[in-house]
Design a protein around this motif. Structure first.
Motif, mmCIF file in Angstrom:
data_model
loop_
_atom_site.group_PDB
_atom_site.id
_atom_site.type_symbol
_atom_site.label_atom_id
_atom_site.label_comp_id
_atom_site.label_asym_id
_atom_site.label_seq_id
_atom_site.Cartn_x
_atom_site.Cartn_y
_atom_site.Cartn_z
ATOM 1 N N LYS A 78 43.940 43.298 69.965
ATOM 2 C CA LYS A 78 43.843 43.900 68.639
ATOM 3 C C LYS A 78 44.871 45.021 68.492
ATOM 4 C CE LYS A 78 40.172 41.489 67.442
ATOM 5 N NZ LYS A 78 40.171 40.505 66.329
ATOM 6 N N VAL A 79 45.096 45.426 67.248
ATOM 7 C CA VAL A 79 46.042 46.498 66.957
ATOM 8 C C VAL A 79 45.571 47.227 65.714
ATOM 9 C CG1 VAL A 79 47.524 45.065 65.470
ATOM 10 C CG2 VAL A 79 48.521 46.990 66.715
ATOM 11 N N TYR A 80 45.921 48.504 65.609
ATOM 12 C CA TYR A 80 45.647 49.246 64.378
ATOM 13 C C TYR A 80 46.749 48.948 63.371
ATOM 14 C CZ TYR A 80 42.229 52.016 66.997
ATOM 15 O OH TYR A 80 41.154 52.418 67.748
ATOM 16 N N GLN A 81 46.343 48.712 62.121
ATOM 17 C CA GLN A 81 47.319 48.460 61.064
ATOM 18 C C GLN A 81 47.096 49.442 59.920
ATOM 19 O OE1 GLN A 81 47.748 44.364 60.017
ATOM 20 N NE2 GLN A 81 49.373 44.718 58.534
ATOM 21 N N LEU A 82 48.193 49.998 59.412
ATOM 22 C CA LEU A 82 48.149 50.940 58.302
ATOM 23 C C LEU A 82 48.399 50.199 56.993
ATOM 24 C CD1 LEU A 82 50.270 53.820 59.916
ATOM 25 C CD2 LEU A 82 47.793 53.519 59.971
ATOM 26 N N TRP A 83 47.828 50.735 55.913
ATOM 27 C CA TRP A 83 47.956 50.083 54.606
ATOM 28 C C TRP A 83 48.185 51.118 53.516
ATOM 29 C CZ3 TRP A 83 47.651 44.804 54.972
ATOM 30 C CH2 TRP A 83 47.023 44.287 56.112
ATOM 31 N N PHE A 84 49.042 50.785 52.553
ATOM 32 C CA PHE A 84 49.144 51.544 51.308
ATOM 33 C C PHE A 84 48.155 50.934 50.317
ATOM 34 C CE2 PHE A 84 53.636 52.549 52.672
ATOM 35 C CZ PHE A 84 53.458 53.929 52.718
ATOM 36 N N ASP A 85 47.494 51.801 49.566
ATOM 37 C CA ASP A 85 46.572 51.341 48.527
ATOM 38 C C ASP A 85 47.294 51.382 47.186
ATOM 39 O OD1 ASP A 85 44.573 50.806 46.760
ATOM 40 O OD2 ASP A 85 43.260 52.454 47.372
ATOM 41 N N ASP A 86 47.740 50.210 46.744
ATOM 42 C CA ASP A 86 48.426 50.106 45.454
ATOM 43 C C ASP A 86 47.411 49.723 44.370
ATOM 44 O OD1 ASP A 86 50.882 50.691 46.609
ATOM 45 O OD2 ASP A 86 51.381 48.583 46.946
ATOM 46 N N ILE B 37 43.306 52.416 57.275
ATOM 47 C CA ILE B 37 43.639 51.922 58.609
ATOM 48 C C ILE B 37 42.541 50.963 59.042
ATOM 49 C CG2 ILE B 37 42.611 54.015 59.616
ATOM 50 C CD1 ILE B 37 44.483 53.613 62.032
ATOM 51 N N THR B 38 42.956 49.807 59.557
ATOM 52 C CA THR B 38 42.007 48.789 59.999
ATOM 53 C C THR B 38 42.374 48.311 61.392
ATOM 54 O OG1 THR B 38 43.304 46.972 59.063
ATOM 55 C CG2 THR B 38 41.625 47.976 57.633
ATOM 56 N N VAL B 39 41.458 47.570 62.019
ATOM 57 C CA VAL B 39 41.720 46.900 63.296
ATOM 58 C C VAL B 39 42.018 45.443 62.988
ATOM 59 C CG1 VAL B 39 40.790 46.233 65.537
ATOM 60 C CG2 VAL B 39 40.201 48.461 64.563
ATOM 61 N N GLU B 40 43.185 44.969 63.422
ATOM 62 C CA GLU B 40 43.627 43.618 63.120
ATOM 63 C C GLU B 40 44.051 42.883 64.400
ATOM 64 O OE1 GLU B 40 43.327 42.395 60.152
ATOM 65 O OE2 GLU B 40 42.869 44.282 59.120
ATOM 66 N N PRO B 41 44.168 41.550 64.341
ATOM 67 C CA PRO B 41 44.682 40.807 65.502
ATOM 68 C C PRO B 41 46.097 41.274 65.858
ATOM 69 C CG PRO B 41 43.691 39.325 63.898
ATOM 70 C CD PRO B 41 43.778 40.659 63.231
ATOM 71 N N ALA B 42 46.440 41.132 67.127
ATOM 72 C CA ALA B 42 47.777 41.525 67.584
ATOM 73 C C ALA B 42 48.837 40.889 66.700
ATOM 74 C CB ALA B 42 47.977 41.097 69.034
ATOM 75 N N GLY B 43 49.818 41.683 66.289
ATOM 76 C CA GLY B 43 50.853 41.215 65.383
ATOM 77 C C GLY B 43 50.586 41.568 63.943
ATOM 78 N N GLY B 44 49.331 41.970 63.630
ATOM 79 C CA GLY B 44 49.014 42.394 62.279
ATOM 80 C C GLY B 44 48.607 41.248 61.375
ATOM 81 N N SER B 45 48.151 41.604 60.183
ATOM 82 C CA SER B 45 47.682 40.633 59.196
ATOM 83 C C SER B 45 48.372 40.863 57.868
ATOM 84 C CB SER B 45 46.167 40.755 59.006
ATOM 85 O OG SER B 45 45.477 40.586 60.232
ATOM 86 N N ALA B 46 48.415 39.807 57.051
ATOM 87 C CA ALA B 46 48.995 39.930 55.715
ATOM 88 C C ALA B 46 48.081 40.722 54.795
ATOM 89 C CB ALA B 46 49.259 38.536 55.130
#
Length: 251
Positions: A186-194, A227-236
């Motif tokens: 798993k990996v942490y992924q950051l997101w902008f809220d548009d 910020i979420t926990v996603e599979p390695a490599g990130g998610s769309a």
């Protein structure tokens, strides 16, 4: 940095792979160390020659032929034997010279590929160093921007997240304290809220959980981040509930 450590930097300096601060320290050292200066000149010349090398694949049968011929060559006798049997030794030496030349040709063909590989490694190192400098420069500009605004919030698991936003730089920096390493795979992924649509803003590597991270992409009209926990490599798109959401501070 100690003088002993500076002596070890000749190769990286010749390949232009040193960070700016180490490069400046080493150049000051060069003025007082002729041994290092000479080594840098030699390594630079070698690197230039390697950079011009062209890979060549040896004929498939060459290796087998060289190894077969080597088995037919006797080891040279002791010096007394060579003196008493000078004619025979000279004949063997002549044959050995031919076989050694064949082996050198095979080695040279292989080394052409090594030279190309070494040149690519040097180019990759320079590219990575340049990208790291650009990344750190942009991160510093966001943090030092006159219009930088900061907001913090609690994250799930007892961690705390902080985001710094600069409208003039149109970038944001995220940092967390107490953020555990993500689970395996798993990996942490950051997101902008548009406006309710989450746009990926990059991944937080396991080694960077306590470091400030320059979020990928421009802020534009984003009103916040998550910020979420996603599979390695990130998610769309986010696939889990966010560990935390933060609205961007007003300009």
């Amino acid at each position: 940095m100690s003088t002993a450590e500076l002596h070890t930097l000749t190769g990286a300096y010749a390949l232009h792979a040193l960070p700016e601060d180490e490069r400046l320290s080493f150049e000051r050292h060069l003025g007082a160390c002729e041994a290092c200066a000479q080594e840098v000149r030699e390594l630079s010349a070698t690197a230039a020659r390697l950079g011009l090398a062209v890979s060549a694949t040896a004929p498939p049968a060459m290796r087998a032929r060289v190894l077969r011929e080597i088995t037919t060559v006797r080891q040279e006798p002791p010096s007394q034997g060579r003196i008493s049997r000078a004619g025979a030794a000279q004949g063997r030496a002549g044959r050995w010279t031919a076989y050694a030349l064949a082996a050198c040709v095979a080695a040279a063909a292989a080394l052409g590929g090594v030279a190309v590989w070494q040149n690519q490694v040097a180019q990759d190192a320079r590219q990575e160093a340049r990208q790291a400098r650009e990344h750190n420069t942009q991160l510093s500009r966001v943090l030092a921007a006159p219009d930088a605004r900061t907001v913090s919030a609690a994250l799930e698991g007892g961690a705390r997240g902080t985001v710094v936003v600069s409208q003039s730089e149109n970038r944001a920096v995220f940092a967390a304290s107490g953020l555990a390493r993500p689970p395996g795979g798993k990996v942490y992924q950051l997101w902008f809220d548009d406006g309710g649509t989450m746009r990926s803003a990059g991944l937080v590597e396991a080694s960077d959980t306590d470091e400030a991270v320059l979020m990928d992409g421009p802020v534009d009209r984003a009103s916040g981040m998550g910020i979420t926990v996603e599979p390695a490599g990130g998610s769309a798109r986010p696939t889990t509930q966010p560990l935390g959401l933060m609205g961007f501070p007003a300009a």
